[in-house]
Design an enzyme around this catalytic site. Sequence first.
Site, mmCIF file in Angstrom:
data_model
loop_
_atom_site.group_PDB
_atom_site.id
_atom_site.type_symbol
_atom_site.label_atom_id
_atom_site.label_comp_id
_atom_site.label_asym_id
_atom_site.label_seq_id
_atom_site.Cartn_x
_atom_site.Cartn_y
_atom_site.Cartn_z
ATOM 1 N N HIS A 1 -29.255 0.334 -8.020
ATOM 2 C CA HIS A 1 -29.851 1.606 -8.394
ATOM 3 C C HIS A 1 -31.215 1.280 -9.002
ATOM 4 O O HIS A 1 -31.304 0.579 -10.017
ATOM 5 C CB HIS A 1 -28.967 2.362 -9.390
ATOM 6 C CG HIS A 1 -27.682 2.845 -8.784
ATOM 7 N ND1 HIS A 1 -26.498 2.886 -9.480
ATOM 8 C CD2 HIS A 1 -27.397 3.294 -7.537
ATOM 9 C CE1 HIS A 1 -25.539 3.348 -8.698
ATOM 10 N NE2 HIS A 1 -26.064 3.601 -7.503
ATOM 11 N N GLU B 1 -31.970 1.297 -12.764
ATOM 12 C CA GLU B 1 -31.136 0.496 -13.662
ATOM 13 C C GLU B 1 -31.714 -0.916 -13.632
ATOM 14 O O GLU B 1 -31.361 -1.737 -12.779
ATOM 15 C CB GLU B 1 -29.672 0.562 -13.226
ATOM 16 C CG GLU B 1 -29.125 1.982 -13.298
ATOM 17 C CD GLU B 1 -27.736 2.145 -12.681
ATOM 18 O OE1 GLU B 1 -27.122 1.114 -12.339
ATOM 19 O OE2 GLU B 1 -27.292 3.292 -12.524
ATOM 20 N N GLU C 1 -21.808 -3.254 -15.934
ATOM 21 C CA GLU C 1 -22.764 -2.309 -16.514
ATOM 22 C C GLU C 1 -23.291 -2.957 -17.793
ATOM 23 O O GLU C 1 -22.537 -3.250 -18.717
ATOM 24 C CB GLU C 1 -22.076 -0.984 -16.832
ATOM 25 C CG GLU C 1 -21.378 -0.330 -15.642
ATOM 26 C CD GLU C 1 -22.323 0.437 -14.753
ATOM 27 O OE1 GLU C 1 -23.478 0.669 -15.185
ATOM 28 O OE2 GLU C 1 -21.930 0.814 -13.635
ATOM 29 N N GLU D 1 25.677 -0.685 29.008
ATOM 30 C CA GLU D 1 24.372 -0.066 29.225
ATOM 31 C C GLU D 1 23.328 -1.127 28.889
ATOM 32 O O GLU D 1 22.922 -1.293 27.738
ATOM 33 C CB GLU D 1 24.235 1.185 28.362
ATOM 34 C CG GLU D 1 25.275 2.249 28.733
ATOM 35 C CD GLU D 1 25.320 3.434 27.779
ATOM 36 O OE1 GLU D 1 24.414 3.536 26.925
ATOM 37 O OE2 GLU D 1 26.270 4.244 27.870
ATOM 38 N N GLU E 1 17.583 7.295 26.750
ATOM 39 C CA GLU E 1 18.366 6.964 27.952
ATOM 40 C C GLU E 1 17.380 6.476 29.007
ATOM 41 O O GLU E 1 16.466 7.190 29.411
ATOM 42 C CB GLU E 1 19.128 8.194 28.444
ATOM 43 C CG GLU E 1 20.043 8.835 27.401
ATOM 44 C CD GLU E 1 21.353 8.083 27.230
ATOM 45 O OE1 GLU E 1 21.667 7.232 28.098
ATOM 46 O OE2 GLU E 1 22.072 8.340 26.245
#
Length: 1376
Positions: A118, A121, A321, A565, A760
């Site tokens: 920034h 800053e 900060e 199956e 199925e």
Amino acid sequence: MATLRRVHLFATLKLNVSLFGCLLFVVVPMFSCLNVGEARLVRTRKATEEVESYNKYYNYEELTQLLTNMALKYAHIANLSSIGQSVEGRELWVMRITKDPNIDLPGKPKFKYVGNMHGDETISRQVLVYLVEHLLTRYGEDQRITELVTRTDIYIMPSMNPDGFERSKEGDCSGDAGGRTNSKNHDLNRKFPDQFQKILVKQEEIPEITAVIKWILEKKFVLSGNLHGGTVVASYPFDDSATHEGHGQYSRSDDDNLFRYLARVYAENNPVMSKGMPKCPDTLNEMFKDGITNGAEWYDVPGGMQDFNYLHGNCLEITMELSCCKYPMASELRKEWDNNREALLAYMEKVHIGVKGFVREATNGTALSGVSIMVAGINHNLTTGQFGDYYRLVLPGTYNISAIAPGYTRMTVSGIQVVKDKATELNFTLAPLVKAPIGGIIVPSTPAITTPISTPSPDTTATLKTSNDTTQSREGSGGSETTGATTQPEHQPIQPQDFRHHGYSDMELFLRKYSNEFPSIARLYTIGKSVEGRELFVMEISNNPGIHMQGKPEFKYIGNMHGNEVVGRELLLNLIEYLCRNYGNDPEVTELVNNTRIHIMPSMNPDGYEVAREGDDRGYRGRNNSNNFDLNRNFPDQFATITDPRQPETIAVMNWLRSIPFVLSANLHGGSLVVNYPYDDDKKGLTEYSKSPDDMVFRQVSKAYSQENPLMIKGYPCTDLYPDEFFQDGITNGAHWYNVPGGMQDWNYLNTNCFEVTIELGCIKYPWAKDLPSYWDQNRRALLQFIHEVHRGVKGMVIDIKDGTGIPNATITVEEINHDITTTQSGEYWRLLVPGTYHLTASARGYTPVRIYATVPEQSVEKVEFRLTRVHSETKGLVPKGPPATQNPLEEQFQSFIKDLSLGQGLEQLVRSTSTESSFRYRHYKEISEFLRGLKLNFPNITSLRSLGQSVEYRTIWALEISNRPDEPEPAKPKIRFVGGIHGNAPVGTELLLEFAAFLCINYGKNPAITRLVNETRIVILPSINPDGRELAKEKECTSTKGMTNAHGKDLDTDFFGNASQRVVEAQPESRAVMDLIQERGYSLSVALDGGSLLVTYPYDKPVQPVENEETLKYLANVYASNHPRMHLGDSRCPSNSQMGNIPDGVLRAAERQSHMGSMKDFSVDFGHCPEITVYTGCCLFPPAEQLPTLWAENKKALLSMLVEVHKGVRGVVTDKSGKYIEGAMIVLNGGVRVFTLAGGFFHALLAPGNHNIEAVADGYQQQRQEVVVSSYEAAVSINIEFDTDNHIFGLPREFVVATAAASMTALVVTACIIWCVCSAKSNRQKDGFHRLRQHRDDYEDEIHLTSMGSKKSLLSHEFQDESESDEDTLYANKL
């Protein structure tokens, strides 16, 4: 290539270097001519030395000149370059500081500081310039600086936003003058790609971010700091959350503890930050504990740079900060440099902690880049750099670390010890997988190609490399370069080649082959056995097999439930081959495996398959299991009562589903061609639509499958067999098709979090092998697409707002959908939903519910995080004052420690990190005694050995205490008892406890978790309380009773009686010794180990005995069983045991197993006020010694879980108003169970999770009450009880009783006085009458003479009368 041009010392530096400037190198000082985004190297012939005054800010030109001068002067350790330009063309200067700064060398971790993101800053910009000068000028003179520069590759960027700085104004503390954003008015700390929110911005408007992203991805930094201003605090990830609440929402990363530590390092070394009270003018009351904060908890910042570093760059970054005033006057610069100098250096040094090393190829030693480094229990991986090097920052502890690369055998190293402030070196050598030719195609054994993933820019595509090499691409209008990646049209997945029917043995070999060939993604395991003893195999496919990773949903396919199956069985084997062969090469497969944990069970009914016959189109041979039960009619049902006995295959699957948090599943069948979804039956038993609350979801996932099957979607499945059958869209509601009570898919939905459908796959149940390729072709796309469906709806975490940890068993409710799901042990949840907007509520016992809106998008999942606030306990007479419940100054850290061990993989990680070499054998009495004495001699500071007494044959019954202060009472610490060998013919418990004791002692001081547990717990181990019986028992005798009793033939577990009236004969010496120990009190938990079954029992053994605290006792038993790999499955079938059925969760009330009187656990509960459970370690009473290592491995985690569990429940201190500790006060739990306070007024009681009523009673004091909320994963609730003097007499308030007594006494006194006065008055009147008669004798002597002697007697007889007035009284009255 860029041309390098010399730069004159006094020349004016230009921002935009044109081609024209490159040609005028003789006249004009020049920069390097480079393409945008490439590094620009700056050198000058000489520099003038300038002493830093710390009293002025440097503008862009001054900064450039200063950095250039320093780079020239310290060229042996400094290199100045630019990584790009700002919007206005200013260079983004980076000073690289290290030995040999012009080349990259292996073995040096890369560190970076970024300032002035920034523009307004500005402190960060200046202190980084000062830091550069400090490092360069002190190198070679200051040992600390010299070592740091030599060992570290340091990059310092003083200004990421030089344009913003030029617009800012000195003295502007609040940023009102502008300059925060770049020249396109974009906040650079809001425009990085974000995990929770799509960031839309044009790339040309944020060239600063584009340059930094490229820099981050290329350099693979290890640690970073982003310097800001506006307050004084160190902020750590995550900076935002899924809900984007403004503030107060802790967003926890997977490395949260590490980030907190790193932030504290900076804060503790900054004299202002360390106080946690910045006292900034606009936020005077703002406080930060320890000077640090979680970013999102402070305020939500989507698109932040620190999160991007962590998620995409291998780099851990925090934000510092530095000052309340963003752009203070230059006179403040010296002070700010002094405040931050030590913190900047201390933080940089932390790049050298954790684990580091190289990954190389086994055959030729080539460095392997892009290899994933995984730390077990931390769901955040990083990848190796260009030299195959890696640097994994972790806190001190013991870790299991893996190196994983597609095409190579996964390598895991367990028990890596990491110490404080020093990196442990761990190198990996990976062997390439040798893959056999498939169909004439040689499959290369090379790592996966790294493919690009774009940033969310609408105009261009930037290249990012994710940590798990996920292949994804989002394209904008601009192109993106991909190195070595092939385009989709050219890519052809490798298809299965070997289509045949696999019998059981063939299937087992197939599965073992792929598990061994692809160990980095495939793991074979079994969930149980069929009736005939065949294994129920499951293949897990995931990029981290064997580990549940946070955020990764669990998916399963089950085939061959009906043995005849068979298509599903073969398709799932094909799918396993397809996923393994294509991982790392095919983008879709790679994405699915990286982001999903896939479980595939090819056959649930292997017995039935073995009797079925090929070519069967609609028969029944082999359909059922070997007990002739249909497994799809064998599950508990919501509408019908299933009377058939539960089959072992069914039990195994049910327990499997309870142990893994499955989200989506499909059960593959045959006989038709349709997807069938719940419900399968209805309450009427009719063939009609039975709608579930999630009917829309089930229809969605069903269509996802059917639409990818070209035959199924038509809806006419079997025109030859069933010409009239039609299914719209190829899907059907189960009950609408036909009624199926006891089906598996309904049980999944109603009893777990899993949504399951039945597919199925074809009209022929057992087709010929030649037809199998066509089934694969029809279903391949559908099988993959259905897995994609697990990534729909909402997912996220439910966490505690206080500490950010996950809340297990929380409930997720969707408004208007009457079906809730619950969170996992780590607080995760997945909730399948169709696209739309929903009201979601998260609730958990002891927390305030949270309700939010969520919108589910098309074709993806919405991430929603809930943060719940704990409800405070209601106090009734208990006050939060007086002395603390414990004297431990690190109470908060210990609570976090217990929570970490209780959630997720915490305990599992501890088990994996504490492997010890053991030589298992059975020991006789003499050797046991020597072993215990050896522990005492080798570990004198943490052990205490004492004799409790002797057996009938005079063998000593030993008790070993393990604690950091074993010879001190320490009533504030919970005390746990482990007992083995009550039956001499079951010595497994004895050996396990001896190994457990050695394990704790050996790991003490080495493993932080074990050390902490021993320091905070009093552990008492009685390895053998029946040594005489043990001497008689024989190895490999699984059912023999020889040695079960003591030398007098007495079963000691029937000899524990507390009342003399119950005892026929005197207690055995062994029983008496243990009873005396139990009655010492102070124990919070007891665990007894026995044999002959595989389960855990809880009190009572007595028949027909009500259990006051059954919920807690059963819960404790469940904790042990759930941490045992087999016990929790509930299969207690032993040859010697008549109990052939399933024991739910492996837990049973003792009397239901074998009721008897005089048991040790009953005595412990009744007379020791301590809950005790009995663990039966296996069916064989005295198994061969070769089985002991397996038994130890099975019970190790469960035993450790007891050490964790003993720290839960409720604890406290009891005092009176003056602060005097009250010993012997009675604590009544839920109106029944009682415990008593010890010396110092301490008490502790274990309780099941939930709400509990606590009453405190002591003679002479008022009774106190409170309701507490106990959690399954948090340390004990601490309460302080302060008694008032008891003001009750005969159950009535003292004041009332005193007042009543006083009133009564007053009344009695008044009454007595009245009586006395009346009597006195009468007496006086009579006496007065005679007196007056004498005085007036002359006046009425004649009258008296008239009276007779009787009259005189009559007059005297009335002297004491008070009832009525006599004649004489009337006479006296008349005279008066």
